[in-house]
Scaffold this motif. Sequence first.
Motif, PDB file in Angstrom:
ATOM      1  N   ARG A  20       1.074  -1.218  -0.139  1.00 29.71           N
ATOM      2  CA  ARG A  20       0.026   0.108  -0.066  1.00 29.71           C
ATOM      3  C   ARG A  20       0.868   1.348  -0.110  1.00 29.71           C
ATOM      4  O   ARG A  20       1.208   1.616   0.940  1.00 29.71           O
ATOM      5  CB  ARG A  20      -0.783  -0.072   1.219  1.00 29.71           C
ATOM      6  N   CYS A  22       0.208   4.277  -0.867  1.00 24.03           N
ATOM      7  CA  CYS A  22      -1.015   5.290  -1.017  1.00 24.03           C
ATOM      8  C   CYS A  22      -0.515   6.737  -1.659  1.00 24.03           C
ATOM      9  O   CYS A  22      -1.175   7.189  -2.252  1.00 24.03           O
ATOM     10  CB  CYS A  22      -1.938   5.307   0.075  1.00 24.03           C
ATOM     11  N   LYS A  26      -1.866   9.980  -4.583  1.00 26.21           N
ATOM     12  CA  LYS A  26      -2.652  10.946  -4.041  1.00 26.21           C
ATOM     13  C   LYS A  26      -3.044  11.908  -5.091  1.00 26.21           C
ATOM     14  O   LYS A  26      -3.967  12.890  -4.980  1.00 26.21           O
ATOM     15  CB  LYS A  26      -2.061  11.828  -2.950  1.00 26.21           C
ATOM     16  N   ASP A  70      -3.204   8.740   4.675  1.00 27.77           N
ATOM     17  CA  ASP A  70      -2.503   8.545   3.475  1.00 27.77           C
ATOM     18  C   ASP A  70      -3.310   7.499   2.493  1.00 27.77           C
ATOM     19  O   ASP A  70      -3.199   7.672   1.194  1.00 27.77           O
ATOM     20  CB  ASP A  70      -1.179   7.773   3.410  1.00 27.77           C
ATOM     21  N   CYS A  71      -4.314   6.665   3.014  1.00 22.06           N
ATOM     22  CA  CYS A  71      -4.989   5.950   2.120  1.00 22.06           C
ATOM     23  C   CYS A  71      -6.501   5.875   2.312  1.00 22.06           C
ATOM     24  O   CYS A  71      -7.367   5.162   1.518  1.00 22.06           O
ATOM     25  CB  CYS A  71      -4.688   4.350   2.650  1.00 22.06           C
ATOM     26  N   GLU A  72      -7.024   7.037   2.998  1.00 16.69           N
ATOM     27  CA  GLU A  72      -8.535   7.124   2.853  1.00 16.69           C
ATOM     28  C   GLU A  72      -8.602   8.812   2.840  1.00 16.69           C
ATOM     29  O   GLU A  72      -8.095   9.571   3.557  1.00 16.69           O
ATOM     30  CB  GLU A  72      -8.873   6.783   4.219  1.00 16.69           C
ATOM     31  N   LYS A  92     -11.467   4.360   0.137  1.00 17.42           N
ATOM     32  CA  LYS A  92     -10.369   3.696   0.968  1.00 17.42           C
ATOM     33  C   LYS A  92      -9.478   2.862   0.116  1.00 17.42           C
ATOM     34  O   LYS A  92      -9.928   2.233  -0.832  1.00 17.42           O
ATOM     35  CB  LYS A  92     -11.025   2.795   2.190  1.00 17.42           C
ATOM     36  N   ILE A  93      -8.367   3.303  -0.076  1.00 15.18           N
ATOM     37  CA  ILE A  93      -7.236   2.563  -0.985  1.00 15.18           C
ATOM     38  C   ILE A  93      -6.970   1.189  -0.232  1.00 15.18           C
ATOM     39  O   ILE A  93      -6.273   1.239   0.960  1.00 15.18           O
ATOM     40  CB  ILE A  93      -6.054   3.332  -1.256  1.00 15.18           C
ATOM     41  N   THR A  96      -2.104  -1.489  -3.606  1.00 17.42           N
ATOM     42  CA  THR A  96      -1.419  -0.734  -4.838  1.00 17.42           C
ATOM     43  C   THR A  96      -0.469  -1.629  -5.438  1.00 17.42           C
ATOM     44  O   THR A  96       0.335  -2.580  -4.747  1.00 17.42           O
ATOM     45  CB  THR A  96      -0.751   0.623  -4.160  1.00 17.42           C
ATOM     46  N   TYR A 101      -4.502   0.847  -8.203  1.00 18.57           N
ATOM     47  CA  TYR A 101      -4.766   0.614  -6.869  1.00 18.57           C
ATOM     48  C   TYR A 101      -6.229   0.029  -6.787  1.00 18.57           C
ATOM     49  O   TYR A 101      -7.170   0.200  -7.607  1.00 18.57           O
ATOM     50  CB  TYR A 101      -4.576   1.949  -5.995  1.00 18.57           C
ATOM     51  N   PHE A 103      -9.605  -0.117  -4.695  1.00 18.17           N
ATOM     52  CA  PHE A 103     -10.354   0.623  -3.525  1.00 18.17           C
ATOM     53  C   PHE A 103     -11.535   0.093  -3.130  1.00 18.17           C
ATOM     54  O   PHE A 103     -12.107  -0.602  -3.991  1.00 18.17           O
ATOM     55  CB  PHE A 103     -10.274   2.064  -4.000  1.00 18.17           C
TER      56      PHE A 103
END
Length: 122
Positions: A20, A22, A26, A70-72, A92-93, A96, A101, A103
């Motif tokens: 992940r 993330c 972004k 970082d992931c949501e 939510k990721i 990756t 990715y 999600f």
Amino acid sequence: MKKIFPLLSLLFISCYQQERNCTDFKTGQFEFEQEIKGKKEISIFERNDSLQIETFRGKTDTSSVRWINDCEFVLQKLHPKGMIEKKAIHMKILTTNKKTYTFEYSFVGDSNKQKGIVTKVN
């Protein structure tokens, strides 16, 4: 021995984690492909830290992006055209890899989650 086996299996399971990264997703340009009523539909969007501009079926919408971690993040349309568009979407990721990715997403507060895969195109 009976007590050691569950502990060892728990140790091995907890050591494995999906990748992940993330922060790599972004910002940038992305493509999301989905099937709606048997037809493949493609959504193209560009995201920075605070905005996402998406084109779907020839229409462009802008949403604010609020990162939880970082992931949501939460998407909220800036100019909703109805009640359903006023609802924020929680993203939510999950995993990756280099260019994609996986999600899950749902309306904020809704437990009915759906999954998808996004490809980073630039």
